[in-house]
Design a protein around this motif. Structure first.
Motif, mmCIF file in Angstrom:
data_model
loop_
_atom_site.group_PDB
_atom_site.id
_atom_site.type_symbol
_atom_site.label_atom_id
_atom_site.label_comp_id
_atom_site.label_asym_id
_atom_site.label_seq_id
_atom_site.Cartn_x
_atom_site.Cartn_y
_atom_site.Cartn_z
ATOM 1 N N THR A 220 -30.250 42.878 -32.641
ATOM 2 C CA THR A 220 -31.570 42.385 -32.239
ATOM 3 C C THR A 220 -31.724 42.440 -30.725
ATOM 4 O O THR A 220 -32.309 41.546 -30.119
ATOM 5 N N GLU A 221 -31.209 43.489 -30.111
ATOM 6 C CA GLU A 221 -31.387 43.653 -28.670
ATOM 7 C C GLU A 221 -32.886 43.760 -28.368
ATOM 8 O O GLU A 221 -33.580 44.581 -28.959
ATOM 9 N N MET A 222 -33.357 42.917 -27.433
ATOM 10 C CA MET A 222 -34.790 42.870 -27.107
ATOM 11 C C MET A 222 -35.014 43.236 -25.653
ATOM 12 O O MET A 222 -34.408 42.660 -24.761
ATOM 13 N N THR A 223 -35.897 44.196 -25.430
ATOM 14 C CA THR A 223 -36.229 44.639 -24.079
ATOM 15 C C THR A 223 -37.725 44.497 -23.865
ATOM 16 O O THR A 223 -38.524 44.964 -24.691
ATOM 17 N N HIS A 224 -38.105 43.864 -22.747
ATOM 18 C CA HIS A 224 -39.526 43.684 -22.429
ATOM 19 C C HIS A 224 -40.117 45.035 -22.026
ATOM 20 O O HIS A 224 -39.540 45.750 -21.205
ATOM 21 N N LYS A 225 -41.272 45.365 -22.596
ATOM 22 C CA LYS A 225 -41.867 46.680 -22.324
ATOM 23 C C LYS A 225 -42.196 46.847 -20.845
ATOM 24 O O LYS A 225 -42.081 47.943 -20.292
ATOM 25 N N GLY A 226 -42.585 45.751 -20.197
ATOM 26 C CA GLY A 226 -42.900 45.821 -18.770
ATOM 27 C C GLY A 226 -41.679 46.216 -17.942
ATOM 28 O O GLY A 226 -41.790 46.978 -16.968
ATOM 29 N N ASP A 227 -40.505 45.733 -18.329
ATOM 30 C CA ASP A 227 -39.272 46.060 -17.598
ATOM 31 C C ASP A 227 -38.875 47.520 -17.817
ATOM 32 O O ASP A 227 -38.410 48.205 -16.902
ATOM 33 N N LEU A 228 -39.073 47.971 -19.038
ATOM 34 C CA LEU A 228 -38.782 49.365 -19.382
ATOM 35 C C LEU A 228 -39.643 50.290 -18.506
ATOM 36 O O LEU A 228 -39.149 51.261 -17.921
ATOM 37 N N HIS A 229 -40.916 49.955 -18.399
ATOM 38 C CA HIS A 229 -41.828 50.767 -17.601
ATOM 39 C C HIS A 229 -41.499 50.657 -16.115
ATOM 40 O O HIS A 229 -41.615 51.636 -15.371
ATOM 41 N N ALA A 230 -41.078 49.470 -15.685
ATOM 42 C CA ALA A 230 -40.741 49.275 -14.266
ATOM 43 C C ALA A 230 -39.554 50.144 -13.856
ATOM 44 O O ALA A 230 -39.558 50.764 -12.786
ATOM 45 N N VAL A 231 -38.547 50.234 -14.721
ATOM 46 C CA VAL A 231 -37.373 51.068 -14.409
ATOM 47 C C VAL A 231 -37.784 52.541 -14.353
ATOM 48 O O VAL A 231 -37.412 53.278 -13.434
ATOM 49 N N ARG A 232 -38.569 52.971 -15.324
ATOM 50 C CA ARG A 232 -39.079 54.350 -15.332
ATOM 51 C C ARG A 232 -39.845 54.641 -14.042
ATOM 52 O O ARG A 232 -39.595 55.646 -13.364
ATOM 53 N N ASP A 233 -40.760 53.750 -13.687
ATOM 54 C CA ASP A 233 -41.631 53.986 -12.528
ATOM 55 C C ASP A 233 -40.849 53.946 -11.216
ATOM 56 O O ASP A 233 -41.116 54.722 -10.301
ATOM 57 N N LEU A 234 -39.886 53.032 -11.127
ATOM 58 C CA LEU A 234 -39.105 52.898 -9.892
ATOM 59 C C LEU A 234 -38.251 54.145 -9.664
ATOM 60 O O LEU A 234 -38.194 54.682 -8.537
ATOM 61 N N LEU A 235 -37.616 54.625 -10.724
ATOM 62 C CA LEU A 235 -36.793 55.840 -10.587
ATOM 63 C C LEU A 235 -37.668 57.045 -10.224
ATOM 64 O O LEU A 235 -37.338 57.823 -9.325
ATOM 65 N N ALA A 236 -38.805 57.167 -10.897
ATOM 66 C CA ALA A 236 -39.713 58.298 -10.619
ATOM 67 C C ALA A 236 -40.210 58.235 -9.176
ATOM 68 O O ALA A 236 -40.272 59.269 -8.492
ATOM 69 N N ALA A 237 -40.528 57.036 -8.699
ATOM 70 C CA ALA A 237 -41.040 56.892 -7.323
ATOM 71 C C ALA A 237 -39.963 57.240 -6.291
ATOM 72 O O ALA A 237 -40.237 57.907 -5.292
ATOM 73 N N TRP A 238 -38.723 56.822 -6.555
ATOM 74 C CA TRP A 238 -37.625 57.124 -5.619
ATOM 75 C C TRP A 238 -37.362 58.628 -5.586
ATOM 76 O O TRP A 238 -37.171 59.213 -4.512
ATOM 77 N N LEU A 239 -37.372 59.271 -6.769
ATOM 78 C CA LEU A 239 -37.117 60.716 -6.827
ATOM 79 C C LEU A 239 -38.248 61.510 -6.159
ATOM 80 O O LEU A 239 -38.017 62.613 -5.648
ATOM 81 N N SER A 240 -39.450 60.946 -6.147
ATOM 82 C CA SER A 240 -40.601 61.652 -5.571
ATOM 83 C C SER A 240 -40.765 61.372 -4.075
ATOM 84 O O SER A 240 -41.565 62.038 -3.419
ATOM 85 N N ALA A 241 -40.042 60.383 -3.556
ATOM 86 C CA ALA A 241 -40.261 59.941 -2.175
ATOM 87 C C ALA A 241 -39.788 60.993 -1.157
ATOM 88 O O ALA A 241 -38.875 61.756 -1.442
#
Ligand SMILES: [Zn+2]
Length: 342
Positions: free
Chosen positions: A321-342
């Protein structure tokens, strides 16, 4: 969420990640310039730099997301057809009883997993208090021994079964550790239009048994910077003191300071914090007293690497029953994408 659902419902014990790898390979067609599978089974995917910075040699960034999940291998089949297993990765046996399992035999079959011994109706006081070891657990396939032996061999992988679900603001299921990070790695790279970096995403094997796949993959790639993507504890639930929460579900991407296997490069921590602030992406700084990620192996490869871990806060880790908040999932995706694009 179809890709994440498929990822979490696909079995991949350490050493037998091939089905998860196939799901990833299917999703990433055309996303990278070249991909290959190394001798251990790591899926190595490389994308050339797309933004030229004059006078600078492009840096190679390795992003590791492990494909394996904690699971078992068949170690014994008794005369009645009951199966004993050995674990690959760390289970809390208090959460193991009354589970359905999938056995990858000559064909896939299901069974139920329970500890051997009496139900409470007929158990003594002492028997009721017993804490079970993995070796006490038995898989019952409902088949006669002869039939079991036709399908199942010693060494076949066994995984817990739990369908993916969405509960409130969370996604829930088994193997959110680490398919949530596999999802985030793919979705992040898909968002990067131009990058100054050569991006190497490695979907690694055998993390749960001691970071075994990431080290050799790092040695082979020789990156300048290595980033691990993994789930981490979100202990913001009843019964745990506030100072031991590690991370809190819904409060953003975890930027790891340290855990039991690595200490993040301070310069990288600062870069990710700056970018999160600039792009208004929620983040939280994380100190995890015990446990580790692929960063632990990557950091000590060759003559050492600058490493960091981006964490996806996850409640009830290493249960079905591992539970992950969708907002956190999106935040990790967005943060990595932003760093790679910087
Ligand atoms: Zn993990």
């Amino acid at each position: 969420m179809e890709f994440l659902k498929l990822l979490t419902e696909t079995p991949g014990v350490p050493g037998r990640e091939e089905r998860v790898r196939a799901v990833v390979q299917n999703e990433i067609a055309d996303l990278f310039d070249h991909t290959h599978v190394d001798a251990m089974g790591n899926l190595v995917c490389v994308r050339k730099p797309s933004k030229v910075v004059t006078g600078e040699k492009p840096q190679r960034v390795m992003i590791a997301a492990h494909m394996d999940q904690i699971g078992f291998y068949v170690r014994h089949i008794d005369d009645k057809g009951f199966i004993r297993v050995h674990n690959a990765g760390g289970f809390d046996t208090r959460n193991l009883a009354a589970n359905t399992v999938l056995i990858q035999g000559r064909k896939d079959i299901h069974g139920v997993l329970n500890p051997g011994g009496k139900p409470i109706h007929i158990a003594t006081e002492d028997e009721r208090r017993k804490i079970f070891a993995v070796s006490d657990f038995v898989v019952d396939t409902g088949l006669p021994a002869k039939k079991v032996r036709e399908i199942v061999r010693i060494g076949d992988p066994v995984t817990l079964v739990k369908p993916f679900s969405q509960i409130g603001d969370f996604v829930c299921g088994q193997a959110m550790d680490n398919r949530a990070a596999v999802w985030a790695a793919v979705r992040a790279v898909q968002r990067v239009k131009k990058s100054r970096y050569e991006i190497a995403v490695v979907f690694t094997v055998q993390e749960e048994v001691g970071l075994r796949g990431a080290g050799p993959a790092t040695f082979g790639l020789e990156p300048d910077i290595a980033i691990a993507l993994d789930t981490t504890l979100a202990c913001d639930t009843p019964g745990i003191p506030d100072d031991q929460a590690v991370t809190r579900a819904g409060e953003g991407a975890g930027i790891k300071i340290m855990d039991g296997a690595s200490i993040s490069d301070r310069g990288l921590v600062d870069q990710f914090v700056d970018i999160a602030r600039r792009e208004k992406i929620n983040f939280q700084l994380e100190v995890l007293p015990l446990g580790g990620t692929d960063a632990g192996a990557m950091q000590r490869s060759r003559s050492g690497m600058k490493t960091i871990t981006l964490s996806i806060p996850t409640r009830y880790i290493h249960t079905v029953t591992e539970m992950t908040h969708k907002g956190d999932l999106h935040a990790v995706r967005d943060l990595l994408a932003a760093w790679l694009s910087a």
